[in-house]
Motif scaffolding. Structure first.
Motif, PDB file in Angstrom:
ATOM      1  N   ILE A 180     -14.378  -9.858  -5.729  1.00 17.10           N
ATOM      2  CA  ILE A 180     -13.101 -10.578  -5.640  1.00 17.10           C
ATOM      3  C   ILE A 180     -12.297 -10.375  -6.923  1.00 17.10           C
ATOM      4  CG2 ILE A 180     -12.017 -12.845  -5.448  1.00 17.10           C
ATOM      5  CD1 ILE A 180     -14.436 -13.732  -3.779  1.00 17.10           C
ATOM      6  N   LEU A 181     -12.933 -10.549  -8.064  1.00 17.00           N
ATOM      7  CA  LEU A 181     -12.231 -10.419  -9.342  1.00 17.00           C
ATOM      8  C   LEU A 181     -11.791  -8.980  -9.599  1.00 17.00           C
ATOM      9  CD1 LEU A 181     -14.472 -12.845 -11.413  1.00 17.00           C
ATOM     10  CD2 LEU A 181     -12.103 -13.234 -10.720  1.00 17.00           C
ATOM     11  N   SER A 182     -12.539  -8.008  -9.073  1.00 15.69           N
ATOM     12  CA  SER A 182     -12.110  -6.611  -9.219  1.00 15.69           C
ATOM     13  C   SER A 182     -10.842  -6.356  -8.418  1.00 15.69           C
ATOM     14  CB  SER A 182     -13.226  -5.651  -8.780  1.00 15.69           C
ATOM     15  OG  SER A 182     -13.404  -5.669  -7.367  1.00 15.69           O
ATOM     16  N   ASN A 183     -10.706  -7.005  -7.251  1.00 14.76           N
ATOM     17  CA  ASN A 183      -9.468  -6.892  -6.477  1.00 14.76           C
ATOM     18  C   ASN A 183      -8.316  -7.594  -7.193  1.00 14.76           C
ATOM     19  OD1 ASN A 183     -10.533  -5.401  -4.272  1.00 14.76           O
ATOM     20  ND2 ASN A 183     -11.394  -7.265  -3.401  1.00 14.76           N
ATOM     21  N   PHE A 184      -8.609  -8.736  -7.811  1.00 15.83           N
ATOM     22  CA  PHE A 184      -7.586  -9.408  -8.624  1.00 15.83           C
ATOM     23  C   PHE A 184      -7.093  -8.450  -9.714  1.00 15.83           C
ATOM     24  CE2 PHE A 184      -8.775 -14.209  -8.050  1.00 15.83           C
ATOM     25  CZ  PHE A 184      -8.709 -14.058  -6.681  1.00 15.83           C
ATOM     26  N   ASP A 185      -8.032  -7.805 -10.394  1.00 14.90           N
ATOM     27  CA  ASP A 185      -7.680  -6.886 -11.489  1.00 14.90           C
ATOM     28  C   ASP A 185      -6.832  -5.721 -10.980  1.00 14.90           C
ATOM     29  OD1 ASP A 185      -8.990  -8.377 -13.402  1.00 14.90           O
ATOM     30  OD2 ASP A 185     -10.847  -7.212 -13.309  1.00 14.90           O
ATOM     31  N   GLU A 186      -7.154  -5.231  -9.786  1.00 14.95           N
ATOM     32  CA  GLU A 186      -6.393  -4.112  -9.230  1.00 14.95           C
ATOM     33  C   GLU A 186      -4.928  -4.510  -9.027  1.00 14.95           C
ATOM     34  OE1 GLU A 186      -6.417  -1.150  -5.312  1.00 14.95           O
ATOM     35  OE2 GLU A 186      -8.225  -2.285  -5.853  1.00 14.95           O
ATOM     36  N   ILE A 187      -4.709  -5.715  -8.508  1.00 17.38           N
ATOM     37  CA  ILE A 187      -3.336  -6.193  -8.302  1.00 17.38           C
ATOM     38  C   ILE A 187      -2.630  -6.384  -9.645  1.00 17.38           C
ATOM     39  CG2 ILE A 187      -1.976  -8.172  -7.486  1.00 17.38           C
ATOM     40  CD1 ILE A 187      -4.079  -8.493  -5.243  1.00 17.38           C
ATOM     41  N   ILE A 188      -3.320  -7.019 -10.582  1.00 16.98           N
ATOM     42  CA  ILE A 188      -2.737  -7.264 -11.905  1.00 16.98           C
ATOM     43  C   ILE A 188      -2.392  -5.958 -12.606  1.00 16.98           C
ATOM     44  CG2 ILE A 188      -3.290  -8.106 -14.234  1.00 16.98           C
ATOM     45  CD1 ILE A 188      -4.913 -10.356 -12.831  1.00 16.98           C
ATOM     46  N   ASN A 189      -3.306  -5.003 -12.597  1.00 15.11           N
ATOM     47  CA  ASN A 189      -3.076  -3.731 -13.287  1.00 15.11           C
ATOM     48  C   ASN A 189      -1.902  -2.966 -12.685  1.00 15.11           C
ATOM     49  OD1 ASN A 189      -5.229  -4.234 -14.991  1.00 15.11           O
ATOM     50  ND2 ASN A 189      -6.693  -3.084 -13.771  1.00 15.11           N
ATOM     51  N   SER A 190      -1.741  -3.077 -11.366  1.00 18.99           N
ATOM     52  CA  SER A 190      -0.623  -2.397 -10.711  1.00 18.99           C
ATOM     53  C   SER A 190       0.705  -3.022 -11.115  1.00 18.99           C
ATOM     54  CB  SER A 190      -0.799  -2.455  -9.192  1.00 18.99           C
ATOM     55  OG  SER A 190       0.271  -1.804  -8.539  1.00 18.99           O
ATOM     56  N   ILE A 191       0.753  -4.346 -11.181  1.00 22.23           N
ATOM     57  CA  ILE A 191       1.982  -5.027 -11.609  1.00 22.23           C
ATOM     58  C   ILE A 191       2.309  -4.674 -13.054  1.00 22.23           C
ATOM     59  CG2 ILE A 191       3.046  -7.289 -12.036  1.00 22.23           C
ATOM     60  CD1 ILE A 191       1.304  -8.384  -9.728  1.00 22.23           C
ATOM     61  N   LYS A 192       1.293  -4.679 -13.901  1.00 24.68           N
ATOM     62  CA  LYS A 192       1.499  -4.371 -15.317  1.00 24.68           C
ATOM     63  C   LYS A 192       1.869  -2.905 -15.523  1.00 24.68           C
ATOM     64  CE  LYS A 192       0.848  -8.329 -17.355  1.00 24.68           C
ATOM     65  NZ  LYS A 192       1.873  -8.941 -18.252  1.00 24.68           N
ATOM     66  N   LEU A 213       0.842  -1.198   0.000  1.00 24.49           N
ATOM     67  CA  LEU A 213       0.000   0.000   0.000  1.00 24.49           C
ATOM     68  C   LEU A 213       0.875   1.246   0.000  1.00 24.49           C
ATOM     69  CD1 LEU A 213      -2.966  -0.728   2.469  1.00 24.49           C
ATOM     70  CD2 LEU A 213      -2.798  -1.147   0.011  1.00 24.49           C
ATOM     71  N   ASN A 214       0.585   2.143  -0.939  1.00 23.32           N
ATOM     72  CA  ASN A 214       1.358   3.394  -1.004  1.00 23.32           C
ATOM     73  C   ASN A 214       0.804   4.404  -0.002  1.00 23.32           C
ATOM     74  OD1 ASN A 214      -0.974   4.472  -2.168  1.00 23.32           O
ATOM     75  ND2 ASN A 214      -0.180   4.346  -4.260  1.00 23.32           N
ATOM     76  N   THR A 215       1.303   5.620  -0.038  1.00 23.98           N
ATOM     77  CA  THR A 215       0.901   6.643   0.939  1.00 23.98           C
ATOM     78  C   THR A 215      -0.566   7.019   0.802  1.00 23.98           C
ATOM     79  OG1 THR A 215       1.706   8.334  -0.597  1.00 23.98           O
ATOM     80  CG2 THR A 215       3.228   7.584   1.114  1.00 23.98           C
ATOM     81  N   GLU A 216      -1.188   6.687  -0.331  1.00 26.86           N
ATOM     82  CA  GLU A 216      -2.613   6.961  -0.534  1.00 26.86           C
ATOM     83  C   GLU A 216      -3.487   5.754  -0.200  1.00 26.86           C
ATOM     84  OE1 GLU A 216      -2.909   8.192  -4.572  1.00 26.86           O
ATOM     85  OE2 GLU A 216      -1.899  10.111  -4.235  1.00 26.86           O
ATOM     86  N   GLY A 217      -2.863   4.687   0.297  1.00 23.18           N
ATOM     87  CA  GLY A 217      -3.608   3.501   0.685  1.00 23.18           C
ATOM     88  C   GLY A 217      -4.025   2.621  -0.477  1.00 23.18           C
ATOM     89  N   LYS A 218      -3.308   2.706  -1.601  1.00 21.38           N
ATOM     90  CA  LYS A 218      -3.629   1.914  -2.786  1.00 21.38           C
ATOM     91  C   LYS A 218      -2.557   0.850  -3.025  1.00 21.38           C
ATOM     92  CE  LYS A 218      -7.232   4.401  -3.991  1.00 21.38           C
ATOM     93  NZ  LYS A 218      -8.612   3.842  -3.960  1.00 21.38           N
ATOM     94  N   PHE A 219      -2.976  -0.304  -3.573  1.00 20.67           N
ATOM     95  CA  PHE A 219      -1.997  -1.333  -3.941  1.00 20.67           C
ATOM     96  C   PHE A 219      -1.122  -0.781  -5.054  1.00 20.67           C
ATOM     97  CE2 PHE A 219      -0.205  -4.912  -6.129  1.00 20.67           C
ATOM     98  CZ  PHE A 219       0.015  -5.866  -5.146  1.00 20.67           C
ATOM     99  N   ASP A 220       0.186  -0.752  -4.789  1.00 17.95           N
ATOM    100  CA  ASP A 220       1.119  -0.115  -5.724  1.00 17.95           C
ATOM    101  C   ASP A 220       2.385  -0.976  -5.806  1.00 17.95           C
ATOM    102  OD1 ASP A 220       2.922   1.520  -7.096  1.00 17.95           O
ATOM    103  OD2 ASP A 220       2.151   3.346  -6.180  1.00 17.95           O
ATOM    104  N   PHE A 221       2.466  -1.792  -6.850  1.00 20.45           N
ATOM    105  CA  PHE A 221       3.598  -2.706  -6.983  1.00 20.45           C
ATOM    106  C   PHE A 221       4.904  -1.938  -7.190  1.00 20.45           C
ATOM    107  CE2 PHE A 221       6.224  -5.996  -9.022  1.00 20.45           C
ATOM    108  CZ  PHE A 221       5.983  -7.063  -8.168  1.00 20.45           C
TER     109      PHE A 221
END
Length: 356
Positions: free
Chosen positions: A242-254, A199-207
């Motif tokens: 659940i799948l929207s959270n999966f997408d959030e992680i995937i999009n951050s990595i990409k 989690l970054n300083t804004e509280g978002k998943f940030d790879f």
């Protein structure tokens, strides 16, 4: 399924009753005439098999088709068979041992009706395949118990391969946290004593934030094992969320690096027993949703790995031998953990990931 009528209570009770060996009246009867006491067809769950089109294994690996059975199985009174492309029965218990390299075509039959088929690709380990590769294992307790990554490094036998992570043992590091879900990784700073480094300083998943903070550069693969705890997470367990959270992680990595290959494990099935049928069915329904959601994802370097088929639904779990009683010196095998595999199961999981 019973839901509370109290608007302030979100508790749900799910009752599982095995009716496969029983008959119930479908209308008023003047006695118990067999022709009138069958179960109403609308009350019978549809038999299905969630069989992947392609499976990967190393030599001497087991493919267990019992893990694909939805609303059916040998304990339901169904006859389970696996046949080769010539129609020969090669297994009468759903398990197939793949001993040698090659490509095999097997079909699953339930009560002599075909329910699915798989191409099984078996290749021997290649110690050059992961040379200089940088890999991260991210997920829940199946990674947090360390055995998954330890066995993976042994299978790979590559000294130049690096596993990224702030947890685990040196040489087989990972980012596993027991009890965590994709929702937790996307929203929670601390849970069960584990900090969230993503989690970054804004509280978002940030790879990218994670990589920069840990002074890491370049990564080839991210293997993710999440989903089981998401299904059990109250108020956040719809397939869509659940799948929207999966997408959030995937999009951050990409966003960090579009060339990173993401391997997402579908949930492992539980130990095969009457008491685990409902939870297993819930997981298989979610596997169906995952397969539909990610059906074109390989074009973007996101791969859905059906590792649940590589775990023996009986033998790869933890047992203890208990004396039956004080008058009987014989012992009975009792499963002690229906969720987490034993050491052999973790090794099978690591070998399946390597093969994939």
């Amino acid at each position: 399924e019973f839901s509370s009528e109290n608007g302030n209570c979100n508790e749900v009770i799910k009752l599982y009753v095995a009716l496969n060996f029983y008959k119930a009246p479908i209308d008023k009867v003047e006695g118990f005439d067999y022709s009138k006491t069958g179960i109403n067809k609308s009350c019978i769950a549809k038999k299905e098999a969630v069989v992947p089109s392609t499976l990967y294994t190393l030599p001497n690996g087991t493919i267990d088709f019992n893990n694909a059975l939805l609303n059916c199985g040998s304990s339901f009174g169904n006859v389970i068979e696996v046949k080769d492309e010539n129609g020969n029965v090669i297994s009468k218990d759903g398990r197939v041992k793949i001993k040698e390299e090659g490509t095999y075509y097997y079909s699953l039959f339930i009560d002599n009706v075909k329910y699915g088929e798989s191409e099984i690709v078996c290749t021997a380990p290649d110690d050059n395949i992961l040379e200089n590769r940088k890999i991260m294992f991210l997920g829940d307790s199946l990674i947090n118990q360390d055995l998954y990554t330890e066995y993976f490094t042994k299978v790979a036998e590559n000294k130049d391969m690096v596993l990224y992570g702030t947890r685990g043992k040196e040489g087989s590091k990972h980012e596993g946290r027991g009890g965590w879900s994709a929702y937790d990784y996307c929203n929670v700073q601390n849970k069960y004593g584990y900090e969230n480094p993503f989690l970054n300083t804004e509280g978002k998943f940030d790879f990218g934030y994670y990589m920069k903070n840990n002074k890491l550069d370049g990564i080839d693969y991210v293997v993710i094992n999440l989903g089981i705890n998401d299904i059990n997470l109250a108020d956040h367990n719809s397939h869509e969320e659940i799948l929207s959270n999966f997408d959030e992680i995937i999009n951050s990595i990409k966003s960090y690096n579009k060339d990173v290959k993401i391997v997402w494990n579908v949930p492992l099935m539980l130990f095969d027993a009457d008491g685990t049928k409902t939870a297993k069915n819930d997981r298989l329904e979610f596997v169906k949703a995952m397969n539909e959601h990610f059906k074109n994802s390989e074009e973007n370097g996101v791969y859905i790995d059906p590792v649940y088929m590589n775990i023996d639904s009986f033998g790869d779990f933890k047992f203890t031998l208990k004396q039956i009683d004080e008058f009987n010196q014989d012992s009975a095998m009792t499963v002690t953990d229906t969720t987490h595999p034993n050491n052999g199961g973790y090794e099978a999981l690591a070998r399946a990931t390597y093969a994939f």
